[in-house]
Design an enzyme around this catalytic site. Structure first.
Site, PDB file in Angstrom:
ATOM      1  N   LYS A 192     -11.752  -7.331   6.145  1.00  0.00           N
ATOM      2  CA  LYS A 192     -11.888  -5.882   5.941  1.00  0.00           C
ATOM      3  C   LYS A 192     -13.238  -5.529   5.296  1.00  0.00           C
ATOM      4  CE  LYS A 192      -8.072  -5.183   7.991  1.00  0.00           C
ATOM      5  NZ  LYS A 192      -6.712  -5.340   7.549  1.00  0.00           N
TER       6      LYS A 192
HETATM    7  C1  LIG Z   1      -5.153  -5.558   7.935  1.00  0.00           C
HETATM    8  C2  LIG Z   1      -4.184  -4.453   8.178  1.00  0.00           C
HETATM    9  C3  LIG Z   1      -3.011  -4.296   7.416  1.00  0.00           C
HETATM   10  C4  LIG Z   1      -2.523  -5.339   6.475  1.00  0.00           C
HETATM   11  O1  LIG Z   1      -3.419  -5.643   5.466  1.00  0.00           O
HETATM   12  P1  LIG Z   1      -3.112  -6.902   4.515  1.00  0.00           P
HETATM   13  O2  LIG Z   1      -3.979  -6.632   3.321  1.00  0.00           O
HETATM   14  O3  LIG Z   1      -3.510  -8.134   5.267  1.00  0.00           O
HETATM   15  O4  LIG Z   1      -1.677  -6.890   4.184  1.00  0.00           O
HETATM   16  C5  LIG Z   1      -2.239  -3.168   7.607  1.00  0.00           C
HETATM   17  N1  LIG Z   1      -2.562  -2.238   8.518  1.00  0.00           N
HETATM   18  C6  LIG Z   1      -3.665  -2.360   9.292  1.00  0.00           C
HETATM   19  C7  LIG Z   1      -3.983  -1.280  10.272  1.00  0.00           C
HETATM   20  C8  LIG Z   1      -4.492  -3.480   9.158  1.00  0.00           C
HETATM   21  O5  LIG Z   1      -5.553  -3.629   9.958  1.00  0.00           O
END
Ligand SMILES: *Cc1c(COP(=O)(O)O)cnc(C)c1O
Length: 394
Positions: A192
């Site tokens: 991210k």
């Molecule tokens: C990455 C992601 C999540 C989950 O994030 P985590 O921190 O890995 O739990 C949820 N929603 C979307 C749209 C994502 O891309």
């Protein structure tokens, strides 16, 4: 951009993603390891304060992942069995899985043809007497139609929790994502825009909701457990709710604090890369570029292009294979939820019930987009894609 550039020998592969971690983050983590305080503590508190300021929210609660944050947000709504929550079908698994964990039913919503975000008209159609909440996802970092979502929520009495896993930093009509709805959840997963390895943040302006989520994040104890271990802390605590183990650690927070300092610079680079892709691919009619509405600030977490299949002799899947063969990593965000066996088998979803998303996801390819990508890398990715498309024109 010729075929030559994609066939240049001696060039290493371009991965889909590489995390951006500098010596500063490494030093901050080492300092925290030496400090004697590893789990949630003073660094976490500082990270929460600075993050709340960054997005313009009154409260920020650090959690172990966005998935944990989404679950906590839904849990705090005290949903009842049979209650329904509107979720876009084009999203990651956990947006809907957490609805199931909270004891409710995820109702999948179709997408807009241009932004691929939740279609608010379809959300309104799928709103029934048991619908309690809506979870818009800002796909790729392009904010959803939040004014229309807020209006629908007000009209139908829905809670709004934004899944902003892709949307840091992003804005809608001048407002930062994180300050718009009752609840917003961010992800600090390795891929991210801001990473702590694993981690997430919930933001809200509602003090009562913030207290509830803070308490439920750590076993439902009536006071932050970390305070119990301070020299002036009492050993006494009360369990007021069967809470979760969803707290973060000071090691992660130390990493996050440095990433927050670097966020603006990393974002500059993401925007420059997106602009470069736009320019490099603008003349290729076989490729549809990402839509960007004028009223939003884009986080550019992903750069999603779409294949115009009617102009090509090959399918998206073959384009991905050719990109991989040329040493360029790509991905697809996302295989819609209604395509997965759980949602088909348990809820009876199929392509006919979500026609737009069913058409669109088959055309989608996410290109590499991360701050360490050089201009030459971007040019090579674009040239590789254009080369493949030109050799397979209808
Ligand atoms: C990455 C992601 C999540 C989950 O994030 P985590 O921190 O890995 O739990 C949820 N929603 C979307 C749209 C994502 O891309």
């Amino acid at each position: 951009m010729s075929e030559k550039s994609e066939q240049q020998v001696g060039l290493g592969p371009i991965p889909f993603y590489k995390p951006s971690v500098s010596e500063e983050e490494i030093a901050a983590v080492v300092d925290t390891l030496r400090s004697g305080w590893l789990t949630m503590g003073p660094k976490t508190r500082l990270f929460e304060e600075r993050f709340a300021t960054e997005v313009g929210a009154s409260h920020a609660i650090a959690v172990s992942s966005a998935t944990a944050g989404l679950h906590l947000g839904l849990d705090a709504m005290d949903l009842q069995p049979g209650d329904e929550v509107l979720v876009p079908t084009i999203t990651f698994a956990s947006t809907a899985a957490t609805v199931v964990h909270a004891g409710a039913i995820p109702v999948l919503v179709d997408c807009e043809a241009d932004t691929l975000n939740m279609d608010v008209d379809d959300a309104a159609r799928k709103c029934g007497p048991r619908t309690k909440a809506i979870v818009p996802v800002h796909l790729a970092g392009h904010p959803c139609e939040m004014d229309r979502i807020a209006a629908l929520a007000a009209e139908r009495g829905l809670r709004v929790m934004e899944d902003a896993a892709h949307a840091l930093p992003a804005s809608y009509r001048g407002r930062s994502v994180g300050s718009i709805s009752e609840l917003t959840v961010f992800s600090f997963y390795a891929t991210k825009n801001l990473t702590t390895g694993e981690g997430g943040m919930v933001t809200t302006d509602n003090a009562e909701l913030a207290d509830r989520i803070r308490m439920r994040r750590l076993h439902g104890m009536s006071r932050d457990a970390w305070k119990r271990y301070r020299s002036d802390g009492s050993w006494r605590y009360d369990v007021a709710y069967p809470g979760f183990k969803y707290n973060t650690t000071d090691v992660a927070a130390a990493l996050g604090l440095v990433q927050l300092d670097r966020l603006a610079a990393m974002q500059e680079r993401r925007m420059a890369i997106a602009r470069r892709y736009m320019a490099a691919l603008a003349d290729c009619r076989e490729i549809e570029l990402p839509a960007v509405r004028p009223e939003i600030g884009h986080a550019w977490h992903l750069f999603i292009v779409r294949m115009n299949h009617d102009m090509l002799t090959i399918h998206r899947d073959a384009v991905i294979e050719a990109m991989t063969a040329a040493g360029v990593g790509t991905s697809v965000h996302f295989i819609p939820l209604h395509v997965h066996s759980y949602y088909r088998d348990r809820f009876g979803y199929n392509d006919a019930r979500l026609p737009e998303a069913s058409r669109q996801w088959e055309r989608m390819i996410s290109l590499p987009l991360f701050p360490a990508l050089s201009d030459a890398d971007v040019d090579r990715v674009a040239a590789t894609l254009v080369g493949i498309v030109e050799r397979n024109r209808r």
